[in-house]
Scaffold this motif. Structure first.
Motif: not given
Length: 199
Positions: A180-190
């Motif tokens: 979940m942290i990795l997915r959230a971090d990915g969305k934030k970067r995007a």
């Protein structure tokens, strides 16, 4: 004369003993310990002597799956082995009844005591340290039996029943959290890259 000759041959044959390279012999005369015999040809007193042979090669004692209790009262299975040499067979054979089963019993007792010094998580994470303590404890115990403990190895630490299920659930939950942290971090970067693109 023939009987005398046969008795002489029998006496000579009975007085010669060959100890193999991988053996140690324990020489007894009239029920008393005389000395240990190394590899080679030896002459002993015929008719009243007996030689017990012991294998001096490295032997492995498999302790099997032992159920132990940790300091936080978690039932756990520990699987371990002890490797040793018999280097004082006079001690092993004459002072201890069934030295191998005695070593097995001492090893199991030592493991149970060790497990009680750790909570379950520490026991699993510090397996190397636990094994070092196990080895350190077994060396003097082996010496009392005429045995040199060469190596110990804890092969597996396996929690039992509900405790195991709880640990597996905890590991799964931690993996989900990381994902979940990795997915959230990915969305934030995007989003950041999208905003920078608009500029």
């Amino acid at each position: 004369a023939l009987l005398g000759g046969m008795l002489l041959i029998w006496a000579l044959a009975s007085s010669m003993i060959i100890i193999q390279h991988y053996e140690i012999g324990v020489y007894m005369r009239l029920g008393k310990y005389v000395k240990n015999l190394g590899p080679g040809l030896h002459f002993i007193t015929p008719f009243v002597s007996k030689v017990y042979r012991t294998d001096k090669r490295m032997q492995t004692l498999d302790l099997g799956r032992q159920e132990v209790m940790t300091s936080d009262l978690s039932p756990t299975i520990i699987e371990a082995i002890v490797q040793y040499n018999v280097d004082r067979p006079d001690k092993s054979l004459l002072e201890v009844e069934k030295y191998r089963s005695t070593l097995n019993h001492i090893s199991q007792t030592t493991l149970r005591k060790l497990a009680l010094e750790y909570d379950l998580e520490s026991l699993i994470k510090q397996q190397g340290k636990v094994n070092s303590q196990f080895m350190k404890s077994m060396v003097p115990e082996g010496e009392k039996l005429g045995i040199s403990v060469i190596r110990t190895e804890i092969k597996e630490i396996d929690p039992v029943g509900p405790v195991k299920a709880a640990i597996e659930d905890k590991i799964a939950a931690e993996k989900d959290r990381q994902a979940m942290i990795l997915r959230a971090d990915g969305k934030k970067r995007a989003l950041i890259m999208e905003k920078e693109g608009r500029r």
